[in-house]
Motif scaffolding. Sequence first.
Motif, PDB file in Angstrom:
ATOM      1  N   VAL A 273     114.394  31.415  82.198  1.00 14.25           N
ATOM      2  CA  VAL A 273     115.195  30.438  82.931  1.00 14.25           C
ATOM      3  C   VAL A 273     115.297  29.105  82.207  1.00 14.25           C
ATOM      4  N   LEU A 274     114.293  28.771  81.375  1.00 14.60           N
ATOM      5  CA  LEU A 274     114.294  27.490  80.672  1.00 14.60           C
ATOM      6  C   LEU A 274     113.654  27.648  79.304  1.00 14.60           C
ATOM      7  N   LEU A 275     114.036  26.760  78.408  1.00 13.75           N
ATOM      8  CA  LEU A 275     113.385  26.616  77.113  1.00 13.75           C
ATOM      9  C   LEU A 275     112.945  25.174  76.964  1.00 13.75           C
ATOM     10  N   TRP A 276     111.660  24.977  76.721  1.00 10.33           N
ATOM     11  CA  TRP A 276     111.087  23.655  76.464  1.00 10.33           C
ATOM     12  C   TRP A 276     111.163  23.520  74.951  1.00 10.33           C
ATOM     13  N   LEU A 277     112.035  22.659  74.447  1.00 10.64           N
ATOM     14  CA  LEU A 277     112.378  22.629  73.030  1.00 10.64           C
ATOM     15  C   LEU A 277     111.407  21.813  72.197  1.00 10.64           C
ATOM     16  N   GLY A 278     111.197  22.289  70.983  1.00 15.93           N
ATOM     17  CA  GLY A 278     110.389  21.563  70.017  1.00 15.93           C
ATOM     18  C   GLY A 278     111.205  20.481  69.334  1.00 15.93           C
ATOM     19  N   ASP A 279     110.520  19.626  68.599  1.00 14.22           N
ATOM     20  CA  ASP A 279     111.176  18.499  67.929  1.00 14.22           C
ATOM     21  C   ASP A 279     112.191  18.919  66.869  1.00 14.22           C
ATOM     22  N   SER A 280     112.070  20.158  66.358  1.00 13.89           N
ATOM     23  CA  SER A 280     112.988  20.599  65.301  1.00 13.89           C
ATOM     24  C   SER A 280     114.254  21.233  65.868  1.00 13.89           C
ATOM     25  N   THR A 281     114.476  21.127  67.172  1.00 17.66           N
ATOM     26  CA  THR A 281     115.634  21.735  67.818  1.00 17.66           C
ATOM     27  C   THR A 281     116.556  20.641  68.344  1.00 17.66           C
ATOM     28  N   ARG A 282     117.870  20.886  68.257  1.00 14.56           N
ATOM     29  CA  ARG A 282     118.841  19.911  68.753  1.00 14.56           C
ATOM     30  C   ARG A 282     119.900  20.629  69.583  1.00 14.56           C
ATOM     31  N   THR A 283     120.656  19.842  70.340  1.00 15.49           N
ATOM     32  CA  THR A 283     121.791  20.388  71.078  1.00 15.49           C
ATOM     33  C   THR A 283     122.993  20.426  70.140  1.00 15.49           C
ATOM     34  N   PRO A 284     124.060  21.142  70.504  1.00 20.00           N
ATOM     35  CA  PRO A 284     125.276  21.126  69.683  1.00 20.00           C
ATOM     36  C   PRO A 284     125.881  19.723  69.595  1.00 20.00           C
ATOM     37  N   HIS A 285     125.458  18.827  70.486  1.00 17.62           N
ATOM     38  CA  HIS A 285     125.954  17.449  70.512  1.00 17.62           C
ATOM     39  C   HIS A 285     125.153  16.548  69.579  1.00 17.62           C
ATOM     40  N   GLY A 286     124.166  17.126  68.876  1.00 15.06           N
ATOM     41  CA  GLY A 286     123.365  16.355  67.929  1.00 15.06           C
ATOM     42  C   GLY A 286     122.182  15.632  68.539  1.00 15.06           C
ATOM     43  N   ILE A 287     121.837  15.954  69.764  1.00 19.19           N
ATOM     44  CA  ILE A 287     120.733  15.259  70.425  1.00 19.19           C
ATOM     45  C   ILE A 287     119.420  15.968  70.122  1.00 19.19           C
ATOM     46  N   THR A 288     118.458  15.195  69.643  1.00 21.50           N
ATOM     47  CA  THR A 288     117.111  15.674  69.342  1.00 21.50           C
ATOM     48  C   THR A 288     116.114  14.703  69.969  1.00 21.50           C
ATOM     49  N   ALA A 289     114.855  15.105  69.983  1.00 20.21           N
ATOM     50  CA  ALA A 289     113.808  14.176  70.415  1.00 20.21           C
ATOM     51  C   ALA A 289     113.859  12.975  69.478  1.00 20.21           C
ATOM     52  N   GLY A 290     113.727  11.792  70.035  1.00 18.44           N
ATOM     53  CA  GLY A 290     113.752  10.556  69.258  1.00 18.44           C
ATOM     54  C   GLY A 290     115.072   9.828  69.274  1.00 18.44           C
ATOM     55  N   ILE A 291     116.147  10.481  69.688  1.00 12.72           N
ATOM     56  CA  ILE A 291     117.457   9.826  69.723  1.00 12.72           C
ATOM     57  C   ILE A 291     117.468   8.793  70.857  1.00 12.72           C
ATOM     58  N   PRO A 292     118.129   7.662  70.680  1.00  8.19           N
ATOM     59  CA  PRO A 292     118.184   6.652  71.740  1.00  8.19           C
ATOM     60  C   PRO A 292     118.844   7.192  73.021  1.00  8.19           C
ATOM     61  N   VAL A 293     118.300   6.801  74.161  1.00 13.13           N
ATOM     62  CA  VAL A 293     118.837   7.221  75.450  1.00 13.13           C
ATOM     63  C   VAL A 293     120.292   6.788  75.600  1.00 13.13           C
ATOM     64  N   ALA A 294     120.652   5.641  75.044  1.00 14.59           N
ATOM     65  CA  ALA A 294     122.037   5.157  75.122  1.00 14.59           C
ATOM     66  C   ALA A 294     123.002   6.174  74.503  1.00 14.59           C
ATOM     67  N   GLU A 295     122.588   6.862  73.441  1.00 22.13           N
ATOM     68  CA  GLU A 295     123.446   7.880  72.824  1.00 22.13           C
ATOM     69  C   GLU A 295     123.612   9.093  73.731  1.00 22.13           C
ATOM     70  N   VAL A 296     122.557   9.468  74.445  1.00 25.40           N
ATOM     71  CA  VAL A 296     122.647  10.582  75.389  1.00 25.40           C
ATOM     72  C   VAL A 296     123.627  10.212  76.498  1.00 25.40           C
TER      73      VAL A 296
END
Length: 164
Positions: free
Chosen positions: A79-102
């Motif tokens: 039902v869910l995947l808890w993603l690691g730091d080396s994974t991103r969305t197709p929109h380019g969002i990864t851990a560490g990206i500014p919340v304003a960009e999300v």
Amino acid sequence: MTAAWVSGSGAHPPAGEWDGRPVGVVEVVDLNGLRDVEFGDTEDELTRRGILRSDIDACGPSLAGHDTTSPIFVDDRLVLLWLGDSTRTPHGITAGIPVAEVRARFPSAHELDAPQETYRFDGLLARQGDRAYLFLHDGRAVTRIIAGYADWAQRLFHEGHSPC
């Protein structure tokens, strides 16, 4: 209702490789899942295909080839995947990206406030149909990303589960 069974990330690959790919290659998760792993797959299907592993030292089964991503199953379904730091969305969002960009990429994302006096992070739930990304953040940057069924992502946020 069955509570989510939460599992952790697995062992780290040898130096110079990450999931059989060169270091620095980032994996993409969309709202269908990862390459060779889709939301709704059963534990039995993933085990039969050699993707779900329980033979490594982790707090639960892991996904072969996706060692930093933790699967969450409910009633035998992914039902869910808890993603690691080396994974991103197709929109380019990864851990560490500014919340304003999300917020800019997902303007209709729903704000989720962590309960007061807890050590939990606030969230942004970017829902598309019955699927969603849950971006946990510290007010400045994304700290973790969870992807999958929207109702389960929202439940995970409110109940405070973690991958271990």
